[in-house]
Write a protein that holds these residues in place. Structure first.
Motif, PDB file in Angstrom:
ATOM      1  N   LEU A   1      30.817  64.853  62.453  1.00  0.00           N
ATOM      2  CA  LEU A   1      31.270  65.250  61.120  1.00  0.00           C
ATOM      3  C   LEU A   1      31.844  64.070  60.340  1.00  0.00           C
ATOM      4  O   LEU A   1      32.754  63.381  60.812  1.00  0.00           O
ATOM      5  CB  LEU A   1      32.321  66.353  61.257  1.00  0.00           C
ATOM      6  CG  LEU A   1      32.776  66.999  59.954  1.00  0.00           C
ATOM      7  CD1 LEU A   1      31.609  67.720  59.280  1.00  0.00           C
ATOM      8  CD2 LEU A   1      33.919  67.966  60.200  1.00  0.00           C
ATOM      9  N   GLY A   2      31.252  63.819  59.173  1.00  0.00           N
ATOM     10  CA  GLY A   2      31.762  62.765  58.299  1.00  0.00           C
ATOM     11  C   GLY A   2      31.272  61.373  58.648  1.00  0.00           C
ATOM     12  O   GLY A   2      31.656  60.400  57.994  1.00  0.00           O
ATOM     13  N   GLN A   3      30.425  61.262  59.673  1.00  0.00           N
ATOM     14  CA  GLN A   3      29.949  59.947  60.094  1.00  0.00           C
ATOM     15  C   GLN A   3      28.439  59.820  59.888  1.00  0.00           C
ATOM     16  O   GLN A   3      27.769  60.760  59.463  1.00  0.00           O
ATOM     17  CB  GLN A   3      30.321  59.702  61.559  1.00  0.00           C
ATOM     18  CG  GLN A   3      31.828  59.691  61.795  1.00  0.00           C
ATOM     19  CD  GLN A   3      32.198  59.302  63.205  1.00  0.00           C
ATOM     20  OE1 GLN A   3      31.426  58.654  63.913  1.00  0.00           O
ATOM     21  NE2 GLN A   3      33.392  59.689  63.622  1.00  0.00           N
ATOM     22  N   LYS A   4      27.921  58.649  60.208  1.00  0.00           N
ATOM     23  CA  LYS A   4      26.504  58.405  59.953  1.00  0.00           C
ATOM     24  C   LYS A   4      25.631  59.053  61.024  1.00  0.00           C
ATOM     25  O   LYS A   4      26.093  59.397  62.112  1.00  0.00           O
ATOM     26  CB  LYS A   4      26.214  56.907  59.870  1.00  0.00           C
ATOM     27  CG  LYS A   4      26.432  56.144  61.147  1.00  0.00           C
ATOM     28  CD  LYS A   4      25.839  54.740  61.089  1.00  0.00           C
ATOM     29  CE  LYS A   4      26.551  53.833  60.155  1.00  0.00           C
ATOM     30  NZ  LYS A   4      26.027  52.439  60.188  1.00  0.00           N
ATOM     31  N   VAL A   5      24.363  59.224  60.688  1.00  0.00           N
ATOM     32  CA  VAL A   5      23.384  59.729  61.640  1.00  0.00           C
ATOM     33  C   VAL A   5      23.128  58.638  62.685  1.00  0.00           C
ATOM     34  O   VAL A   5      22.883  57.483  62.335  1.00  0.00           O
ATOM     35  CB  VAL A   5      22.076  60.097  60.919  1.00  0.00           C
ATOM     36  CG1 VAL A   5      21.008  60.534  61.919  1.00  0.00           C
ATOM     37  CG2 VAL A   5      22.318  61.178  59.882  1.00  0.00           C
ATOM     38  N   GLU A   6      23.188  59.025  63.961  1.00  0.00           N
ATOM     39  CA  GLU A   6      23.026  58.058  65.049  1.00  0.00           C
ATOM     40  C   GLU A   6      21.800  58.401  65.891  1.00  0.00           C
ATOM     41  O   GLU A   6      21.623  59.552  66.302  1.00  0.00           O
ATOM     42  CB  GLU A   6      24.252  58.061  65.970  1.00  0.00           C
ATOM     43  CG  GLU A   6      25.541  57.692  65.300  1.00  0.00           C
ATOM     44  CD  GLU A   6      26.716  57.878  66.245  1.00  0.00           C
ATOM     45  OE1 GLU A   6      27.286  56.859  66.669  1.00  0.00           O
ATOM     46  OE2 GLU A   6      27.051  59.045  66.559  1.00  0.00           O
TER      47      GLU A   6
ATOM     48  N   PRO B   1      24.999  69.147  52.575  1.00  0.00           N
ATOM     49  CA  PRO B   1      25.981  69.477  53.619  1.00  0.00           C
ATOM     50  C   PRO B   1      25.445  70.511  54.591  1.00  0.00           C
ATOM     51  O   PRO B   1      24.900  71.535  54.194  1.00  0.00           O
ATOM     52  CB  PRO B   1      27.172  70.022  52.817  1.00  0.00           C
ATOM     53  CG  PRO B   1      27.043  69.401  51.467  1.00  0.00           C
ATOM     54  CD  PRO B   1      25.572  69.281  51.208  1.00  0.00           C
ATOM     55  N   GLY B   2      25.570  70.238  55.896  1.00  0.00           N
ATOM     56  CA  GLY B   2      25.169  71.188  56.920  1.00  0.00           C
ATOM     57  C   GLY B   2      23.681  71.299  57.137  1.00  0.00           C
ATOM     58  O   GLY B   2      23.226  72.172  57.874  1.00  0.00           O
TER      59      GLY B   2
END
Lengths: 114, 111
Positions: free
Chosen positions: A39-44, B39-40
């Motif tokens: 949540l709130g971070q970049k796609v890894e 979002p989501g």
């Protein structure tokens, strides 16, 4: 229009439990991927998969993680013993080819580890 | 460790203004994708650029891939409130099977 699907949309589990996240890639695609997004971070990037074997994996993808294409249509991500820090959105993606080919993402599975 | 630096992270502009988002890396990419994410939800592909120097247009959006395939930009002309969202760049690392993402840019377009 073909699309990547993922189930479940939301999974809640207790710490230490095993979870399996499921994906159905687009039918004529050959390359498959798992990503996560805290949540709130970049796609890894977690792992890429082709011809029934892992092509590349990140440092995040340790021995607790495994992937499988059990039946020619599903692509699964297993987390053997979940930790609190595994809580994230997990996205599956697929592409026809590698490198220059477009990856299409599924809607994600929100994993919550309690 | 390969990184894709995306900037700016946030910006607020008036409707009708232009904006540009940049993605830079020291790594060379076989291709670079731009996505939009609500979002989501999962990222939705906007465009893929493959050739160094390539420019692609998608309505009011213009995408450019750097000559050395290490950087890219997204330019939005005459932004509208509907352009508000999270834009992500993602590079497919040359010689591998791994994609790395930028942290995202979230423009807010005021009517």
């Amino acid at each position: 229009e073909p699309e990547v699907t993922q189930t479940p949309s939301h999974q809640v589990t207790q710490m230490g439990q095993e979870v399996i996240l499921r994906c159905v890639p687009i039918s004529n695609h050959l390359y498959f991927y798992w990503y996560r997004q805290i949540l709130g971070q970049k796609v890894e990037f977690l792992v890429s998969f082709y011809n029934n074997e892992i092509s590349e994996k990140s440092e995040i993808f340790d021995d607790q993680f495994s992937v499988e294409r059990p039946d020619g249509s599903n692509f699964t991500l297993k987390i053997r013993s979940t930790k609190l820090e595994d809580s994230a959105m997990y996205f599956c993606a697929s592409s026809q080819g590698a490198r220059g080919n477009e990856q299409f993402f599924g809607p994600g599975t929100r994993l919550t580890v309690l | 460790t390969q990184l894709l630096e995306q900037s700016p992270q946030f910006l607020s502009i008036q409707e009708g203004e232009n904006l540009t988002v940049y993605c830079n890396s020291s790594s060379v990419f076989s291709s670079l994708q731009w996505y939009r994410q609500e979002p989501g939800e999962g990222p939705v592909l906007l465009v893929t650029v493959v050739t160094g120097g390539e420019v692609k247009k998608l309505k009011r959006l213009t995408f450019q891939f750097g000559d050395a395939r290490k950087d890219s930009s997204l330019h939005i002309t005459a932004a509208q409130p509907g352009d508000t969202g999270l834009y992500l760049c993602a590079g497919y690392v040359a010689g591998g099977f791994k994609t790395i993402f930028g942290a995202g840019t979230r423009p807010f377009v005021k009517a």
